[in-house]
Scaffold this active site. Sequence first.
Site, PDB file in Angstrom:
ATOM      1  N   GLU A 104      48.682 132.126 136.582  1.00 32.61           N
ATOM      2  CA  GLU A 104      49.059 133.579 136.656  1.00 32.61           C
ATOM      3  C   GLU A 104      50.543 133.667 137.414  1.00 32.61           C
ATOM      4  O   GLU A 104      50.929 132.889 138.077  1.00 32.61           O
ATOM      5  CB  GLU A 104      48.207 134.338 137.312  1.00 32.61           C
ATOM      6  CG  GLU A 104      47.377 134.951 136.336  1.00 32.61           C
ATOM      7  CD  GLU A 104      47.770 136.270 135.599  1.00 32.61           C
ATOM      8  OE1 GLU A 104      48.906 136.228 135.451  1.00 32.61           O
ATOM      9  OE2 GLU A 104      47.053 137.267 135.122  1.00 32.61           O
ATOM     10  N   ASP A 105      51.134 134.783 136.866  1.00 30.58           N
ATOM     11  CA  ASP A 105      52.670 135.205 137.340  1.00 30.58           C
ATOM     12  C   ASP A 105      52.318 135.901 138.797  1.00 30.58           C
ATOM     13  O   ASP A 105      52.878 135.444 139.530  1.00 30.58           O
ATOM     14  CB  ASP A 105      53.261 135.668 136.402  1.00 30.58           C
ATOM     15  CG  ASP A 105      52.638 137.132 135.864  1.00 30.58           C
ATOM     16  OD1 ASP A 105      51.360 137.255 136.144  1.00 30.58           O
ATOM     17  OD2 ASP A 105      53.442 137.962 135.014  1.00 30.58           O
ATOM     18  N   ASP A 108      48.192 141.246 141.631  1.00 34.75           N
ATOM     19  CA  ASP A 108      48.517 142.776 142.401  1.00 34.75           C
ATOM     20  C   ASP A 108      47.058 143.400 142.768  1.00 34.75           C
ATOM     21  O   ASP A 108      46.774 142.998 143.636  1.00 34.75           O
ATOM     22  CB  ASP A 108      49.520 143.418 141.226  1.00 34.75           C
ATOM     23  CG  ASP A 108      49.896 144.833 141.706  1.00 34.75           C
ATOM     24  OD1 ASP A 108      49.675 145.015 143.061  1.00 34.75           O
ATOM     25  OD2 ASP A 108      50.642 145.513 141.070  1.00 34.75           O
ATOM     26  N   PHE A 158      57.731 146.216 143.830  1.00 35.91           N
ATOM     27  CA  PHE A 158      57.844 146.191 142.291  1.00 35.91           C
ATOM     28  C   PHE A 158      59.050 144.731 142.317  1.00 35.91           C
ATOM     29  O   PHE A 158      60.181 145.099 142.704  1.00 35.91           O
ATOM     30  CB  PHE A 158      58.348 147.169 141.491  1.00 35.91           C
ATOM     31  CG  PHE A 158      58.120 146.710 140.045  1.00 35.91           C
ATOM     32  CD1 PHE A 158      56.920 146.686 139.503  1.00 35.91           C
ATOM     33  CD2 PHE A 158      59.340 146.739 139.365  1.00 35.91           C
ATOM     34  CE1 PHE A 158      56.962 146.394 138.095  1.00 35.91           C
ATOM     35  CE2 PHE A 158      59.267 146.245 137.988  1.00 35.91           C
ATOM     36  CZ  PHE A 158      57.959 146.175 137.278  1.00 35.91           C
ATOM     37  N   ARG A 171      62.456 139.275 131.948  1.00 36.44           N
ATOM     38  CA  ARG A 171      62.077 137.830 132.189  1.00 36.44           C
ATOM     39  C   ARG A 171      62.867 136.740 132.240  1.00 36.44           C
ATOM     40  O   ARG A 171      62.351 135.704 132.834  1.00 36.44           O
ATOM     41  CB  ARG A 171      61.040 137.733 130.958  1.00 36.44           C
ATOM     42  CG  ARG A 171      59.935 138.643 130.851  1.00 36.44           C
ATOM     43  CD  ARG A 171      58.556 138.227 129.828  1.00 36.44           C
ATOM     44  NE  ARG A 171      57.849 139.337 129.452  1.00 36.44           N
ATOM     45  CZ  ARG A 171      56.694 140.004 130.061  1.00 36.44           C
ATOM     46  NH1 ARG A 171      56.577 139.316 131.199  1.00 36.44           N
ATOM     47  NH2 ARG A 171      55.984 140.866 129.469  1.00 36.44           N
TER      48      ARG A 171
END
Length: 181
Positions: A104-105, A108, A158, A171
């Site tokens: 996963e990136d 959160d 963020f 990205r």
Amino acid sequence: MTETVEYRGLRFVPYITADKIAERIGELARQIEADTKSTNPLFICVLNGAFPFAADLFREVKIPGAEITFIRLRSYEGTQSSGHVKEIVGLTESVKGREVIVIEDIVDTGRTIAGLVSDLKSQSPASLRVATLLFKPDAVKADDFHPDYIGFSIPNKFIIGFGLDIDGLARNLKDIYVVEE
Ligand code: IMP
Ligand code: MG
């Protein structure tokens, strides 16, 4: 890497350099190699955000029998009060009996990954571990989910770059940037 970048009227400042990311990915790969018992583990990259991380991590893992596949999570409105439910799209390989490592990136709230993990577990893998490049510990709410491998623990701010997007953009940044306060 000194410049700030601007997207959607927000200014972002450099946060984690490409060099640091590469170094950390090497360390994670060594841990994964040490923990992997089978000769044929299956890595599952969660698109879109995890693709640069998955590409680098997978190439660092020196397990000749390792395989990788790619999934997406499709959101739809649940009919129950639980709200958003995410469904796995594109998993053609069977995970049954296999050592699985989800890539996963970012974790959160943990809602996305918690749902994915329970879905995959219902398909009886031999084991299931999660590697995430980024982890926001302050934001985690879903069942105290904790990833097995974490690249960087970061504050609840963020960020963009290295696969992470703002409205589909950014990205392609090689470094990770954080929104300027
Ligand atoms: P969750 O809250 O753990 O379910 O994360 C849901 C998704 O939100 C992640 O897979 C990312 O796509 C996105 N996300 C969370 N935090 C950030 C961020 O700081 N930058 C970009 N995307 C984020
Ligand atoms: Mg994502």
